[in-house]
Design a protein around this motif. Structure first.
Motif, mmCIF file in Angstrom:
data_model
loop_
_atom_site.group_PDB
_atom_site.id
_atom_site.type_symbol
_atom_site.label_atom_id
_atom_site.label_comp_id
_atom_site.label_asym_id
_atom_site.label_seq_id
_atom_site.Cartn_x
_atom_site.Cartn_y
_atom_site.Cartn_z
ATOM 1 N N GLU A 285 0.824 -1.213 0.000
ATOM 2 C CA GLU A 285 0.000 0.000 0.000
ATOM 3 C C GLU A 285 0.859 1.264 0.000
ATOM 4 N N TRP A 286 2.123 1.107 0.315
ATOM 5 C CA TRP A 286 3.066 2.221 0.311
ATOM 6 C C TRP A 286 4.124 2.004 -0.769
ATOM 7 N N SER A 287 3.757 1.262 -1.810
ATOM 8 C CA SER A 287 4.654 0.945 -2.924
ATOM 9 C C SER A 287 5.909 0.206 -2.462
ATOM 10 N N TRP A 324 -5.246 -4.376 4.866
ATOM 11 C CA TRP A 324 -4.251 -4.313 3.807
ATOM 12 C C TRP A 324 -4.177 -5.661 3.098
ATOM 13 N N GLU A 325 -3.390 -5.688 2.046
ATOM 14 C CA GLU A 325 -3.261 -6.918 1.263
ATOM 15 C C GLU A 325 -2.681 -8.066 2.090
ATOM 16 N N ASN A 326 -1.591 -7.802 2.837
ATOM 17 C CA ASN A 326 -0.975 -8.893 3.597
ATOM 18 C C ASN A 326 -1.448 -8.958 5.045
ATOM 19 N N LYS A 327 -2.231 -7.954 5.465
ATOM 20 C CA LYS A 327 -2.837 -7.921 6.805
ATOM 21 C C LYS A 327 -1.785 -7.972 7.919
ATOM 22 N N LYS A 328 -0.630 -7.323 7.675
ATOM 23 C CA LYS A 328 0.457 -7.292 8.657
ATOM 24 C C LYS A 328 0.928 -5.848 8.854
ATOM 25 N N PRO A 329 1.224 -5.444 10.095
ATOM 26 C CA PRO A 329 1.814 -4.123 10.314
ATOM 27 C C PRO A 329 3.196 -4.047 9.666
ATOM 28 N N ALA A 330 3.746 -2.837 9.609
ATOM 29 C CA ALA A 330 5.060 -2.632 8.997
ATOM 30 C C ALA A 330 5.969 -1.850 9.945
ATOM 31 N N VAL A 331 7.257 -1.898 9.650
ATOM 32 C CA VAL A 331 8.263 -1.177 10.429
ATOM 33 C C VAL A 331 8.372 0.249 9.900
ATOM 34 N N ARG A 332 8.212 1.247 10.776
ATOM 35 C CA ARG A 332 8.312 2.641 10.363
ATOM 36 C C ARG A 332 9.703 3.219 10.624
ATOM 37 N N LYS A 333 10.468 2.647 11.529
ATOM 38 C CA LYS A 333 11.741 3.239 11.949
ATOM 39 C C LYS A 333 12.614 3.677 10.791
ATOM 40 N N PHE A 334 12.676 2.861 9.758
ATOM 41 C CA PHE A 334 13.574 3.131 8.646
ATOM 42 C C PHE A 334 12.832 3.616 7.411
ATOM 43 N N LEU A 335 11.596 4.107 7.629
ATOM 44 C CA LEU A 335 10.760 4.573 6.527
ATOM 45 C C LEU A 335 10.431 6.054 6.689
ATOM 46 N N ILE A 336 9.531 6.551 5.817
ATOM 47 C CA ILE A 336 9.047 7.927 5.919
ATOM 48 C C ILE A 336 8.494 8.149 7.323
ATOM 49 N N PRO A 337 8.822 9.275 8.017
ATOM 50 C CA PRO A 337 9.611 10.418 7.549
ATOM 51 C C PRO A 337 11.110 10.253 7.753
ATOM 52 N N ASN A 338 11.554 9.032 8.062
ATOM 53 C CA ASN A 338 12.961 8.815 8.322
ATOM 54 C C ASN A 338 13.773 8.584 7.045
ATOM 55 N N ILE A 339 13.097 8.596 5.911
ATOM 56 C CA ILE A 339 13.734 8.615 4.601
ATOM 57 C C ILE A 339 12.849 9.481 3.713
ATOM 58 N N SER A 340 13.448 10.280 2.861
ATOM 59 C CA SER A 340 12.650 11.172 2.021
ATOM 60 C C SER A 340 11.897 10.371 0.970
ATOM 61 N N GLU A 341 10.785 10.933 0.502
ATOM 62 C CA GLU A 341 10.000 10.246 -0.528
ATOM 63 C C GLU A 341 10.802 10.095 -1.818
ATOM 64 N N ASP A 342 11.621 11.106 -2.152
ATOM 65 C CA ASP A 342 12.449 11.010 -3.355
ATOM 66 C C ASP A 342 13.437 9.855 -3.241
ATOM 67 N N ASP A 343 14.067 9.741 -2.077
ATOM 68 C CA ASP A 343 15.022 8.648 -1.888
ATOM 69 C C ASP A 343 14.320 7.298 -1.927
ATOM 70 N N LEU A 344 13.126 7.255 -1.380
ATOM 71 C CA LEU A 344 12.378 5.994 -1.394
ATOM 72 C C LEU A 344 12.074 5.579 -2.827
ATOM 73 N N LEU A 345 11.663 6.528 -3.640
ATOM 74 C CA LEU A 345 11.336 6.232 -5.038
ATOM 75 C C LEU A 345 12.572 5.864 -5.846
ATOM 76 N N ASN A 346 13.722 6.455 -5.463
ATOM 77 C CA ASN A 346 14.960 6.225 -6.207
ATOM 78 C C ASN A 346 15.822 5.118 -5.603
ATOM 79 N N SER A 347 15.276 4.399 -4.638
ATOM 80 C CA SER A 347 16.017 3.306 -3.975
ATOM 81 C C SER A 347 17.356 3.784 -3.441
#
Length: 480
Positions: A285-287, A324-347
């Protein structure tokens, strides 16, 4: 410690020519003229430091080792997907990475001992040795907790390939770890200059030393005298006032705080040397790819508080993870806002993974002081309550109250372990708490049918058992 490692490929090829430590060095009858060797390479402090970079890089590199190594610890109660059916090939990559790192470190220390580093002051030599001993202590600390007693290869052993060793006892390994962290703490600075941020400090060495003592107080050594040692070292860090908690829980893992006073030592990443893509943490759901979803059962017992929202993703655009599709929570620590959306899209992931934080030190002190004093002291309560207060957004939370001296020793100890589970989640910590407290079966109820005491250790890789006949496999795993 971590910079662009492309300059150090020659060093890695020189020192790490095989995947396992026992086959790491092959003798040649002749040495071609001009070949770079350990005897000729080490003649400056900068060359020595490049080996420290390579030794760290063996443990943290994109899509390898600890940068993608959470899979080896998914048999805990935090990550989803574990089942305690631990195969005989489990975590072979980590075993190899640690021995490759140790080979670099011990080769460097041999060069220092032989006086081959020229044009360096004693202060520069001390910093090199301090960093090397820190990294060696860390490598063995991880190995002994995963595998039990292992061969002790140090700078005193010539050519490990020609000198196979049997497994040392767990106590002997810990003796070396303690000695290395003590020497590192004595030689390393309290803080590095801005251009050298990310290197291990004296406080980081003391933090891991306190954690070592705490582990020695619990299984498998169960030497309770180490509780007092852990408390003493942790208190030294607290009283020094160099490290502190990031005030707001939402800010702890922001990229701009990756070298804050709370982050004592981490696996470091930058745009020249990236972390594994952050999409491994994100749900579809968050690509994202959802490689490491959170166990819903573990999430369900976490009290509602700001920390939970800061560290986990449980809903997106108002939609709960159960839909959600997998019905499981996710880890936020290493995700937005802890990484920019541009960096996320650009791996382009540049997040760090902390190995020792000041929050950890506070919790180490709380646990150790409670156990050493046969019950919670006010100082132990004060330490853990700093972590709890921040987790609650500095307001009273009936769902997660502060600790008091009225608690029993056991209730306090159990509470500290749960606090560690929430605060240090996904930082390569929970598995080792379950192991040293021998509560794996209790905290992983879905895995009870597959549980055995053998699960508290990982298997020695088959290749190394074949190459070194002095090695003995851990109980419960096949021997070739």
């Amino acid at each position: 410690m971590k910079n662009n490692r492309s300059h150090f490929k020659l060093i890695i090829i020189l020192f790490v020519v095989c995947t396992h430590f026992i086959s790491a060095c092959n003798k040649l009858d002749e040495e071609p003229i001009g070949l770079v060797s350990p005897e000729t390479y080490f003649n400056s402090a900068s060359q020595a430091e490049s080996v420290l970079v390579s030794a760290t890089g063996e443990l943290w590199q994109i899509w390898n080792d600890y940068s993608y190594g959470w899979q080896y610890f998914n048999h805990d109660d935090q990550l989803d997907g574990g089942n305690l059916n631990i195969s005989y090939t489990h975590a072979e990559e980590l075993w190899s990475a640690h021995w490759s790192s140790l080979l670099n470190i011990n080769t460097l220390l041999k060069a220092v001992n032989a006086g081959r580093i020229k044009n360096a002051t004693q202060a520069e030599i001390d910093l090199i040795v301090g960093q090397a001993k820190f990294l060696r202590g860390y490598n063995y600390f991880m190995l002994v907790r995963m595998y039990g007693g292992v061969p002790l290869y140090t700078d005193k052993i010539d050519d490990p390939a020609l000198n196979p060793l049997p497994r040392a006892s767990v106590a002997e390994v810990y003796n070396l770890i303690v000695s290395d962290f003590q020497e590192a703490a004595a030689k390393l600075p309290n803080q590095w200059s801005a251009d050298k941020k990310g290197r291990p400090s004296s406080g980081a060495a003391k933090g891991l030393l306190a954690k070592t003592y705490l582990t020695m107080a619990t299984a498998p050594l169960n030497d309770a005298s180490n509780y007092a040692k852990a408390a003493t070292v942790a208190k030294e860090i607290i009283d020094a006032g160099i490290h502190s908690l990031t005030p707001n829980i939402e800010d702890v893992f922001l990229l701009q705080n990756k070298y804050s006073s709370e982050m004592m030592w981490s696996f470091n990443s930058n745009y020249e040397d990236l972390s594994t893509d952050a999409q491994i943490w994100a749900p579809s759901e968050w690509s994202g790819w959802g490689d490491y979803p959170v166990d819903p059962l573990w999430e369900s017992v976490w009290p509602d508080q700001p920390r939970k929202k800061a560290y986990l993703v449980t809903e997106i655009d108002g939609v709960n993870y159960k839909n959600w599709e997998n019905k499981k929570p996710a880890v936020r620590k290493f995700l937005i806002p802890n990484i920019s959306e541009d960096d996320l899209l650009n791996s382009a992931a540049t997040y760090n993974c902390p190995i020792i934080r000041f929050a950890d030190v506070l919790l180490i002190y709380a646990e150790a002081a409670n156990m050493a004093n046969n019950g919670p002291t006010q100082a132990a309560c004060d330490a853990i309550n700093k972590v709890i207060d921040r987790a609650n957004g500095h307001v009273i939370n009936p769902l997660h109250p502060r600790f008091t001296t009225a608690m029993t020793q056991k209730a306090f100890d159990d509470g500290v372990i749960e606090e560690r589970s929430w605060e240090l989640c996904f930082e390569f910590d929970r598995w080792f708490d379950l192991v040293r407290k021998r509560i794996l079966k209790d905290k992983s109820p879905r895995y009870v049918a597959n549980f055995s005491d053998a699960d508290y250790l990982f298997p020695i890789p088959e290749k190394d058992l074949r190459l070194n006949k002095l090695l003995i496999q851990n109980p419960g795993y096949a021997t070739p």
